[in-house]
Write an enzyme that holds these catalytic residues in place. Structure first.
Site, mmCIF file in Angstrom:
data_model
loop_
_atom_site.group_PDB
_atom_site.id
_atom_site.type_symbol
_atom_site.label_atom_id
_atom_site.label_comp_id
_atom_site.label_asym_id
_atom_site.label_seq_id
_atom_site.Cartn_x
_atom_site.Cartn_y
_atom_site.Cartn_z
ATOM 1 N N ASP A 14 12.147 52.712 45.155
ATOM 2 C CA ASP A 14 12.136 53.342 43.674
ATOM 3 C C ASP A 14 12.909 52.542 42.962
ATOM 4 O OD1 ASP A 14 13.865 54.273 45.672
ATOM 5 O OD2 ASP A 14 14.521 55.909 44.362
ATOM 6 N N GLU A 15 12.945 52.739 41.734
ATOM 7 C CA GLU A 15 13.948 52.680 40.523
ATOM 8 C C GLU A 15 14.719 51.156 40.788
ATOM 9 O OE1 GLU A 15 15.472 57.214 39.752
ATOM 10 O OE2 GLU A 15 16.396 56.075 41.376
#
Ligand code: TNX
Length: 496
Positions: A302-303
Site C-alpha cells: 500500500d501507499e
C-alpha cells in the site's frame, strides 16, 4: 420475541420461554479437555463459578464431523445444555454463544431454554492489529485474540513492520530488531517479539481457533528497514499527502538513518532493482512462511506514493512470486492487487470506501473478475477512525468519524455483487493513536462486533435496532471478561 443478546446473530435462534432453563449453580461439564477448559473459562469469568467436570455433565460438548465447517448446534432444554460442533472450531463458537446466553436469575445464574443452529456466512472473518506504529506486547495481543475469538472472528492479521519500527525477530536478519525496533510513534518505547514470544502468540491464536496472518509491508512503509540496511532504502520522497500530515500532526520530516516517529505515510520505499532487495525479500518472506502455520502471508503493497509505477509493478510481481514459492497464498493491499496480472495470484484486500466508492481508492479491484477479496472498507470497518468527532483517540481521514451505525449498516455485496469472490471481511486497527489495551478496547467496542456480525450472520436477518440492543446486552459479559467499554452513541450498555 426479541433476540437474546447473542452477537453475531445466529442463523436460527428459537428461545423457549416455557422450557426449563439450565441452572449454573451446580452445573457440570463434559467433553474434550480443550472444550471443557473453554467452558470453565468463559462461564467462570461471567459467574465466578466455573462448572466442575463430570463424566456426563449438565453441559455436554461434542463434535460430530460432516456439517458446514465451523458450524454448531446448541440446545438448552430440561436443565441440560448440549453443544455439537461440526468441528473443534464450531464447538468453540457454540461455547462462545453459550457464554453470551448466561443471565442472572433471582436464585443464581442460568441459561434459558433455547434452540440454536448456526454457521458462518464467510470463511475469512478477520481483525488486524498494527503493532508497528505503537508496539503492543504479547499480553495485549493475546487479550485481543480472546476478544476477537469471542465474536467468532477467525483471523488476526498482524501488521508487523512499518516506517516507525520492525517488530519481529528474524534469525535470517537479526539486524532488523537490533537496530530498527526501538522506536515508535511520538517517541513511545518500541519493542519487538522474540522468536519465543511469537510462538506464544501463535499458540494462543491456535487455542482460540484463530489463524495469524503475518504482514511485512513492502516496498513502502519501510523507513525502519533503512536503519538496519541503509543500502536497501531509497531516499524519502515527501509528497503532498505526507507534507499535509506532517503539517497537521508534527513529527518533522523523515531523515534517512534516523528513527521516524511521526504519522506521515507514503514517503518510503525499498530500492527496487537492487540485487540485495531480492535477497532481503527471500530471507524475510521465507522465514515468515516457515514460522507461521497459516495459509497466508501478507506482503503489504500500500501507499507507495513516491515509487515509480513501473518499478512498483515489477517489485510487486517479484514479491508475489517469492511468497508463492514459499508455499503460501499472498494477500496484498488493493494497490498491489491492481498491478496487471497480480489479482489472479493473490487475495486482494480492499480498503477504499463503501459509502462513497472512488477509483482512486481501489474500486477497480472490486470489478476485476479474477480478484478474490477481503473487504476492509475504511469508512466502515477501520476501527482506528474516531467513533465521533469529539473522541480523543483515532483519526478521521476516511470520510470523517465512523459511528457504530456507519460500521453496521453496510453489506459486503454493496461492494462485490458476486458473493463467491468475497473471501470475507477484516476490521483493521491502525495504531498511530493507540498505545494501550484500553485504547484498543475504547475504539474496538462495539464496532468490532458490527464487523463480526457482518462477516458471520445472514444479511437478511440483520437489523440495526436489534443489533444495538443485543450488543448493549453483552456489556455485563464483556466487563466481566475485562473488556474496557466506554460510552458509545446509540448504545445503552446494560449494567449488572
Ligand atoms: C492507511 S490502510 C494506511 C495505514 C495507516 C492508516 C491509518 C492502509 C493499507 N494504509 O498506513 O496506518 O491509513 O488509518
Amino acid at each position: 420475541m426479541p433476540h437474546p443478546s447473542t452477537v453475531p446473530l445466529p442463523v436460527r435462534c428459537e428461545p423457549d420461554a416455557a422450557g426449563l432453563p439450565l441452572s449454573l449453580d451446580a452445573a457440570t461439564v463434559s467433553g474434550t479437555d480443550a472444550a471443557v477448559a473453554d467452558v470453565q473459562r468463559v462461564i467462570g469469568q461471567r459467574t465466578g463459578n466455573p462448572p466442575a467436570r463430570a463424566a456426563t455433565g449438565s453441559i455436554r460438548l461434542s463434535v460430530s464431523p460432516g456439517g458446514t465447517p465451523e458450524s454448531y448446534r446448541l440446545r438448552v432444554a430440561d436443565g441440560v445444555a448440549e453443544i455439537v460442533g461440526a468441528d473443534d472450531a464450531g464447538l468453540f463458537y457454540g461455547i462462545q454463544t453459550l457464554a453470551q446466553l448466561v443471565e442472572r436469575a433471582d436464585d443464581g445464574w442460568r441459561i434459558p431454554a433455547v434452540a440454536i443452529d448456526d454457521a458462518p456466512r464467510f470463511a475469512y472473518r478477520g481483525a488486524m492489529l498494527d503493532v508497528a506504529r505503537h508496539f503492543h506486547p504479547v499480553p495485549t495481543v493475546t487479550a485481543y485474540l480472546d476478544r476477537i475469538a469471542s465474536l467468532k472472528l477467525n483471523h488476526l492479521h498482524l501488521h508487523l513492520t512499518d516506517d516507525q519500527g520492525w517488530r519481529l525477530a528474524l534469525s535470517s536478519r537479526p539486524a532488523l530488531t537490533e537496530r530498527a525496533a526501538a522506536s515508535a510513534v511520538g517517541g513511545a518505547p518500541g519493542g519487538f517479539y522474540t522468536r519465543e514470544e511469537f510462538e506464544t502468540i501463535l499458540a494462543h491464536a491456535a487455542s482460540r481457533h484463530v489463524t495469524i496472518v503475518p504482514e511485512v509491508d513492502v516496498p513502502g512503509h519501510t523507513h525502519a528497514v533503512g536503519l538496519a540496511y541503509p543500502e536497501l532504502a531509497a531516499d524519502p520522497v515527501i509528497g503532498e499527502e505526507a507534507r499535509a500530515t506532517i503539517a497537521e500532526f508534527g513529527g518533522g520530516d523523515p531523515v534517512p538513518g534516523q528513527p521516524y516517529t511521526g504519522l506521515a505515510v507514503g514517503f518510503s520505499s525499498l530500492r527496487i532493482g537492487e540485487p540485495g532487495t531480492e535477497e532481503f525479500l527471500r530471507d524475510v518472506f521465507g522465514e515468515l512462511a516457515r514460522r507461521t502455520p497459516g495459509p497466508y502471508v501478507h506482503l503489504g503493497g500500500d501507499e507507495c506514493l513516491g515509487t515509480d509505477p513501473d518499478d512498483f509493478a515489477a517489485f510487486v510481481r517479484l514479491a508475489v512470486r517469492i511468497v508463492r514459492e514459499s508455499g503460501k497464498t499472498p494477500i496484498a493491499w488493493h494497490e498491489a492487487a491492481l498491478v496487471p496480472g497480480v489479482a489472479a495470484e493473490v487475495v486482494s484486500q480492499f480498503w477504499g470506501y463503501v459509502h462513497a466508492p472512488t477509483e482512486d481508492r481501489g474500486a477497480a479491484v472490486l470489478r476485476d473478475p479474477d480478484a478474490r477479496v477481503i473487504l476492509s472498507p475504511a469508512d466502515a470497518v477501520y476501527l482506528d477512525m474516531k467513533p465521533d468527532a469529539d473522541a480523543t483517540l483515532g483519526l478521521t481521514w476516511a470520510n470523517g468519524p465512523t459511528s457504530v451505525h456507519d460500521a453496521y449498516t453496510w453489506d459486503p455485496t454493496d461492494l462485490v455483487a458476486d458473493e463467491r469472490r468475497i473471501l470475507g471481511v477484516e476490521a483493521p486497527m491502525w495504531s498511530e493513536t493507540v498505545s494501550t489495551l484500553a485504547d484498543i478496547d475504547a475504539l474496538a467496542f462495539p464496532r468490532l462486533a458490527a464487523a463480526a456480525e457482518i462477516a458471520w450472520s445472514p444479511a437478511a436477518a440483520r437489523e440495526w435496532d436489534d443489533f444495538r440492543t443485543r450488543v448493549a446486552g453483552l456489556a455485563p459479559l464483556w466487563r466481566a471478561s475485562g473488556y474496557g467499554l466506554v460510552p458509545s452513541a446509540g448504545i445503552a450498555w446494560r449494567e449488572g
